[in-house]
Design an enzyme around this catalytic site. Structure first.
Site, short mmCIF file in Angstrom:
data_model
loop_
_atom_site.label_atom_id
_atom_site.label_comp_id
_atom_site.label_asym_id
_atom_site.label_seq_id
_atom_site.Cartn_x
_atom_site.Cartn_y
_atom_site.Cartn_z
N CYS A 25 0.83 -1.21 0.00
CA CYS A 25 0.00 0.00 0.00
C CYS A 25 0.86 1.26 0.00
O CYS A 25 1.67 1.48 0.91
CB CYS A 25 -0.92 -0.02 1.22
SG CYS A 25 -1.62 1.57 1.69
N CYS A 64 0.45 3.47 3.03
CA CYS A 64 1.11 2.87 4.19
C CYS A 64 2.60 3.17 4.18
O CYS A 64 3.20 3.44 5.23
CB CYS A 64 0.89 1.36 4.21
SG CYS A 64 -0.85 0.86 4.24
N CYS A 69 16.71 21.54 -6.87
CA CYS A 69 16.21 20.61 -7.90
C CYS A 69 14.94 19.90 -7.45
O CYS A 69 14.94 19.18 -6.44
CB CYS A 69 17.32 19.60 -8.21
SG CYS A 69 16.78 18.10 -9.05
N CYS A 76 15.19 16.16 -7.30
CA CYS A 76 15.95 15.73 -6.11
C CYS A 76 15.06 15.75 -4.88
O CYS A 76 15.15 14.85 -4.02
CB CYS A 76 17.14 16.66 -5.88
SG CYS A 76 18.29 16.75 -7.26
#
Length: 358
Positions: free
Chosen positions: A52, A55, A171, A174
């Protein structure tokens, strides 16, 4: 840790550390649920599924909550894998993942949690329900921050496999990768020969120039036997990165950092065990000698596994055919309790090796 405030703030906000067997979040199963819940402590329990996505996003938050809640003895934080404990999840009416439920002290009657899924919101809820004063502290990163001073010492170490991300704080890609990368580092935090690291390319331009980094993020892998480095070209999701590390480093972990059923298995020794278990008398002793010989040829982590094979074979000869089965059952009981991730690793490897003898 040497990372900019912007990058750390992004990491703290998005962090997705994969859940693992820890002493801070109690792993609950059908076997130990009634022993832990409804006793002398209140419990906030996450019912989850390992596949999931929501989760996975909640996992680091629950880990952080567990770390802070453990300071009080009147409450604990737990989690139930509903793929492994379907009966338990059905009992408590779990129809979607994750489901968060509160169990007051001395009660197995669950109350559904419907608030915000932040560590602070969970802490406030626990404080209101249990009269505690839980406060949320800081996050701990398992990514090794590299700079111009420590790069060679860490990356060029021929006893380590090192994955390095070159990033820039501005970025966007990133920033999206940061929580996934932290999850990866957390999954391999117990692997002594594996290092997940990063470099702030803006601050340490000399390292970017050294490896001709043209864009961010760029990931390079530096295995033990190739310190020139090789580009990582795969997808940037957690499962792809975990698969890459397992294939390159010979590890056997899942995205949650838990060892798989392959961990500790040495094929040549497994084949000898089959021969060993079917032999008698002097023939059995002869096969045992082969196991010792092959185990002696192993190196690194495999040398540790070889010792487990030898000890298991010795115990089988001394204690009889039921030894392996009884020992597996004992280890499973230990694994069902709240134990450290290092202990869990140790027990899982032993259990995997013993399965060949059972």
């Amino acid at each position: 840790m040497c990372r900019s405030a912007i990058h750390f703030a992004t990491l703290a906000f998005f962090l997705i550390i994969s859940s693992s067997v820890t002493a801070d979040v109690v792993v609950l199963t059908l076997d130990n649920f009634d022993k832990e819940v409804g006793k002398d402590r209140g419990a906030l329990v996450e019912f989850y599924a390992p596949w999931c996505g929501h989760c996975k996003k909640l996992a680091p938050i629950f880990d952080l909550l567990g770390t802070n809640v453990k300071k009080t003895k009147s409450v604990f934080v737990g989690k139930v894998d509903c793929d492994e404990n379907k009966e338990l999840c059905t009992k408590y009416g779990v129809h979607g993942y994750p489901s968060i439920k509160w169990f007051p002290k001395g009660s197995l009657e669950a109350k559904s949690y419907g608030g915000s899924r932040t560590a602070e919101a969970f802490a406030e809820y626990i404080n209101n329900e249990a009269g505690t004063n839980v406060k949320i502290g800081g996050l701990v990163s398992h990514v090794v921050a590299l700079n111009s001073d420590n790069f060679n010492e860490i990356v060029m170490d021929k006893t380590k496999d090192v994955l390095v991300e070159f990033y820039a704080t501005w970025c966007a890609h990133c920033q999206s990768l940061a929580p996934i990368y932290e999850s990866l580092a957390t999954a391999y935090k117990n692997e002594r020969d594996v290092v997940i690291a990063n470099v702030d390319g803006d601050r340490f331009k000399d390292l970017g120039e050294r490896y001709d980094i043209q864009g961010y993020p760029t990931m390079k892998f530096f295995p033990k036997d190739n310190k020139a480095g090789e580009d990582y070209q795969g997808d940037r999701d957690l499962d792809s990165l975990v698969t890459f590390i397992n294939e390159k480093c010979g590890t056997s972990r899942d995205a949650h950092g838990q060892l798989t059923s392959d961990a500790g298995i040495v094929e040549v020794l497994d084949n000898l065990v089959k021969e060993f278990m079917g032999a008698d008398g002097d023939e059995k002793k002869a096969v045992f000698a082969k196991i010792q010989e092959e185990a002696g040829n192993l190196h690194g982590s495999f040398a540790r596994y070889g010792k487990i094979y030898i000890k298991a074979a010795q115990s089988c000869m001394a204690k009889g055919a039921d030894y392996a089965r009884n020992e597996i059952q004992r280890l499973e009981r230990m694994l069902s309790q709240s134990i450290s991730s290092l202990k869990a690793d140790e027990f899982i490897v032993k259990k995997n090796v013993l399965s060949a003898f059972a």
